[in-house]
Enzyme design. Structure first.
Site, short mmCIF file in Angstrom:
data_model
loop_
_atom_site.label_atom_id
_atom_site.label_comp_id
_atom_site.label_asym_id
_atom_site.label_seq_id
_atom_site.Cartn_x
_atom_site.Cartn_y
_atom_site.Cartn_z
N CYS A 128 62.21 54.76 -12.28
CA CYS A 128 60.96 54.03 -12.06
C CYS A 128 59.73 54.78 -12.54
O CYS A 128 58.61 54.44 -12.18
CB CYS A 128 60.82 53.64 -10.59
SG CYS A 128 60.80 55.07 -9.49
N HIS A 182 38.16 54.11 -5.57
CA HIS A 182 38.41 52.75 -5.06
C HIS A 182 38.09 51.70 -6.10
O HIS A 182 38.81 50.73 -6.28
CB HIS A 182 37.55 52.49 -3.83
CG HIS A 182 37.91 53.39 -2.69
ND1 HIS A 182 37.23 53.40 -1.51
CD2 HIS A 182 38.89 54.30 -2.57
CE1 HIS A 182 37.77 54.29 -0.70
NE2 HIS A 182 38.77 54.85 -1.33
C1 PEP Z 1 57.51 59.37 -10.60
O1 PEP Z 1 57.20 60.50 -10.22
O2 PEP Z 1 58.11 59.14 -11.68
C2 PEP Z 1 57.14 58.18 -9.80
C3 PEP Z 1 57.59 56.99 -10.12
O3 PEP Z 1 56.30 58.35 -8.75
P1 PEP Z 1 54.74 58.62 -8.88
O4 PEP Z 1 54.35 58.34 -10.32
O5 PEP Z 1 54.07 57.70 -7.92
O6 PEP Z 1 54.62 60.06 -8.51
#
Ligand code: PEP
Ligand code: MG
Length: 748
Positions: free
Chosen positions: A675, A362
């Site tokens: 992303c 946290h």
């Molecule tokens: C990914 O896996 O690239 C993603 C954006 O999700 P996370 O990093 O939250 O697993």
């Protein structure tokens, strides 16, 4: 040993008298061991203290050979003393010499003693010393005797911590030193150490009037609950949802019956209210130190934080947070609760260093939200520094430089200035379009997960939120957020983004993202386990509640939901069914439906690559989660330091795979984003644009550098280069792209 009934009280009284003497630490220790031996009817009583090299040094004894004082050093883990330290709890043995850990030291002359009782002298959960008694006759010490010795050890811990013993031998060396830890929150900070010592010295241990102490404890608990309620109603906290969640957890712990009962029991043994709080805190800490489950430790941190608050109320003492802090404070602590960090004036904080602290703790989440450079798992760092020491926190590489040399200071100052200059340049680009030199427009989006991330949307000039990791809110909450709580947070997000698009990813929990309140069974391979959409489809109420909260929060606005870890087309159909049910439910109950509802999918499981023709017609958008996709493609755990960096995302197989995803998304006319972390690295982003990505989402701090790169690149030229590099198969994709970028003045 028959006359020990009432030993704690007698001992405490004697200790109080000894503490009041104006004698040296050595003399006081010598008196203490004599008195303990007498009161506990033991032939031997000894005190060992931890030294800088982690050995345990005999510093006082009654019964063993006095010549051995300061000469006997037990290495880390050696002997029964080592065992007490390791376990951080009492070791009680009728036949000490038969125990496998027994280590014979001839200089002490202890071979004639059979029974052994050793208790740790605990400071902040760690054994800084050991207090022992020994007897000639083999015997098992009673619970009351163990208790009496533990209480004495508590007093000794205070003495050791106060420095009153004058045992300067273990003092911190003044040399320059570098320690490695784990990055909790990126950045570089130069400043001066302030030790966050939440421990409050308890001077008065023995109660004159137990009923009065009972009342004092009850009053303090009441006051504590009221302060938490006050904090919760304070404007700044009420706004920042995650801080609120943390405090909600506090409120729950402050009503924990077990905790309050244990403190009352300690008062009943004759301790003062503050001593009772400290005793229960020590007992809990000793039990928890051996726990590895992160959520248990996190719970303990919350409870510990509460105990410290209670102690401060009872003793009228303050913490470093209430004192005048230097302008460039680098806080150092063994561990810290998130609310404790929030107690400090952010204006004066430059960095944070913790001996414990995992990236998912946290306090780490709060440090990131505050943009405070922070390093965790800096093992034993408290042994190497003192308040006022200059220190550099390099939370880009995970290094702490204690008492840095002037050269190191100027190197890091230059790095900080350089970063600031760059930041200023990026700020100027904020309202400029992200368009390549040959006119290709790229949509730059931001990744977020907490409400405190939201101001970055405006600051960075991102055109929306491409990934809102909803699980972050769940990870810092104390109980599963209820429908109305979720709805409130999502509504706040939608209000703050003011019409810009937000993609809410449905809960990506399970695996290593543990929710303390959600029971989960042990999994051998959590990354491949029961997580994300798999859990959501098995427990449909989870996903439906989240969708309901989102749709209600939207109040007619657009809603975009993205499903993580999808591996089969059938999972999308199942999710669609849940959405339809939810929409029907809303209609039946007269709620305003979202203006538009979009359902998207993350491409992060390789099996999806061969289902794109079936999958793409079913969804409104897709987003490549390159972090997971690459870990599964290369079979390399993204959290394992030995393999996480081993395979390069800028390699032929990865680029070929991403190229195919772009081609399929174009063919089906489905909006595509990426992303994962790749999107935030300028060189990688250059390759993505060349591959045909027209939308990418990244951490806010990456938006400036990536936009600067885009505005300096020619998408067509990079595309040609990329084709050439990949077809050559020389395995040097990164280097060749780097050379190309430098030659063509692309700002990577
Ligand atoms: C990914 O896996 O690239 C993603 C954006 O999700 P996370 O990093 O939250 O697993
Ligand atoms: Mg992922």
């Amino acid at each position: 040993m028959t006359t020990t009934h009432g030993a704690p009280r007698v001992l405490l009284r004697r200790l109080r008298e000894i503490m009041a003497l104006s004698e040296s630490g050595e003399v006081r220790l010598a008196r203490i061991v004599v008195d303990i031996a007498g009161i506990m009817v033991a032939e031997v009583c000894s005190i060992y203290l931890r030294r800088r090299d982690e050995s345990m040094e005999l510093v006082a004894t009654e019964g063993l050979n006095r010549e051995a004082i300061h000469k006997t050093h037990l290495a880390r883990g050696e002997g029964l003393i080592g065992l007490v330290v390791e376990r951080a709890e009492a070791v009680n043995l009728p036949e000490a010499q038969e125990h496998p850990s027994y280590s014979y030291r001839p200089e002490t002359g202890e071979e004639v003693y059979h029974s052994f009782l050793g208790v740790p002298i605990l400071r902040q959960g760690r054994a800084v010393g050991v207090l022992t008694v020994q007897n000639r006759t083999p015997r098992h010490y009673s619970e009351e005797e163990v208790e009496a010795l533990q209480i004495t050890a508590m007093v000794l811990a205070e003495l050791v911590a106060s420095g009153e013993l004058g045992l300067a031998k273990g003092a911190v060396s003044r040399k320059t030193r570098m320690l490695k830890g784990a990055v909790l929150s990126e950045g570089i900070a130069l400043g001066h150490v302030v030790l966050h010592v939440p421990r409050v010295a308890v001077d008065t241990l023995i109660a004159d009037n137990p009923e009065h102490e009972e009342q004092r404890l009850a009053d303090a608990i009441e006051k504590l609950r009221n302060t938490i309620d006050d904090m919760l109603s304070r404007g700044d906290v009420a706004r920042a949802g995650e801080h609120r969640d943390v405090l909600e957890a506090y409120r729950m712990f402050a009503h924990d019956r077990g905790w309050i009962r244990r403190m009352n029991e300690a008062v009943a043994t004759g301790l003062t209210a503050e001593a009772a709080v400290a005793k229960v805190q020590n007992d809990t800490r000793a039990r928890i130190v051996r726990q590895t489950a992160p959520f248990l430790r996190e719970r303990f941190n919350d409870l510990n934080d509460l105990s410290n608050r209670l102690l401060r109320m009872l003793t009228g003492r303050t913490t470093a947070a209430d004192e005048d802090l230097p302008e460039d404070t680098v806080l150092v602590a063994h561990t810290m609760g998130p609310a404790e960090l929030l107690d400090y004036d952010r204006e004066r904080l430059r960095g944070l260093i913790l001996e414990e602290g995992a990236g998912s703790s946290h306090v780490a989440i709060v440090a990131r939200a505050l943009e405070l450079p922070a390093i965790g798992q800096a093992n034993s760092i408290l042994n190497f520094l003192e308040t006022g020491d200059p220190v550099v926190v390099d939370a880009d590489s995970g290094e702490v430089h204690i008492r840095p040399t002037p050269d190191q200071v100027s190197t890091f100052q230059e790095k900080v200035r350089f970063k600031a200059r760059r930041q200023a340049q990026y700020a100027k680009l904020k309202d400029q379009p992200a368009v390549t030199r040959d006119g290709v427009e790229i949509e730059l989006l931001m990744n977020a997960g907490l409400l405190v991330d939201l101001p970055h949307l405006e600051e960075s000039g991102a055109s929306g939120i491409g990934l809102f990791r909803t699980e972050f809110q769940f990870m810092i909450a104390s109980t599963f957020p209820r429908l109305d709580e979720q709805q409130k947070i999502y509504a706040q997000v939608l209000d703050e983004v003011d019409g810009k698009p937000v993609v809410f990813r449905s809960l990506d929990i399970g695996g290593d993202k543990v929710l303390p309140y959600l029971r989960s069974s042990h999994e051998e391979n959590p990354a491949l386990g029961w997580r994300a959409i798999r859990m959501a489809l098995d427990r449909p109420a989870l996903l439906r509640t989240q969708m309901r909260a989102l749709m209600r929060a939207a109040k007619g606005r657009e809603v975009r939901i993205m499903l993580p870890m999808v591996s089969e087309v059938s999972e999308i159909s199942a999710a669609h069914e849940l959405v339809d049910k939810e929409i029907r439910h809303m209609e039946q109950h007269g709620y305003t439906l979202p203006e538009r509802f979009q359902l998207g999918v993350m491409i992060e499981v390789p099996a999806l690559l061969w289902q794109l023709d079936q999958l793409l017609p079913l969804v409104d958008f897709v987003s490549v989660g390159s972090n997971d996709l690459l870990q599964f493609l290369y079979a390399a755990d993204r959290t394992n330091v030995h393999v996480a960096q081993r395979f390069d995302p800028l390699s032929s197989p990865v680029l070929a795979m991403l190229g195919e995803i772009v081609a399929k998304a174009d063919e089906h006319n489905v909006p595509l984003t990426l992303c994962g972390e790749m999107a935030g690295q300028p060189l990688e982003a250059m390759a993505l644009v060349a591959l045909g990505f027209r939308s990418i989402s990244m951490a806010p701090a990456s938006l400036g550098p990536v936009k600067a790169m885009i505005r300096s690149m020619d998408a067509g030229a990079v595309r040609c280069k990329l084709k050439e590099v990949v077809s050559e198969e020389r395995g040097e994709v990164r280097r060749q792209l780097e050379d190309f970028a430098i030659q063509n003045e692309v700002l990577i």
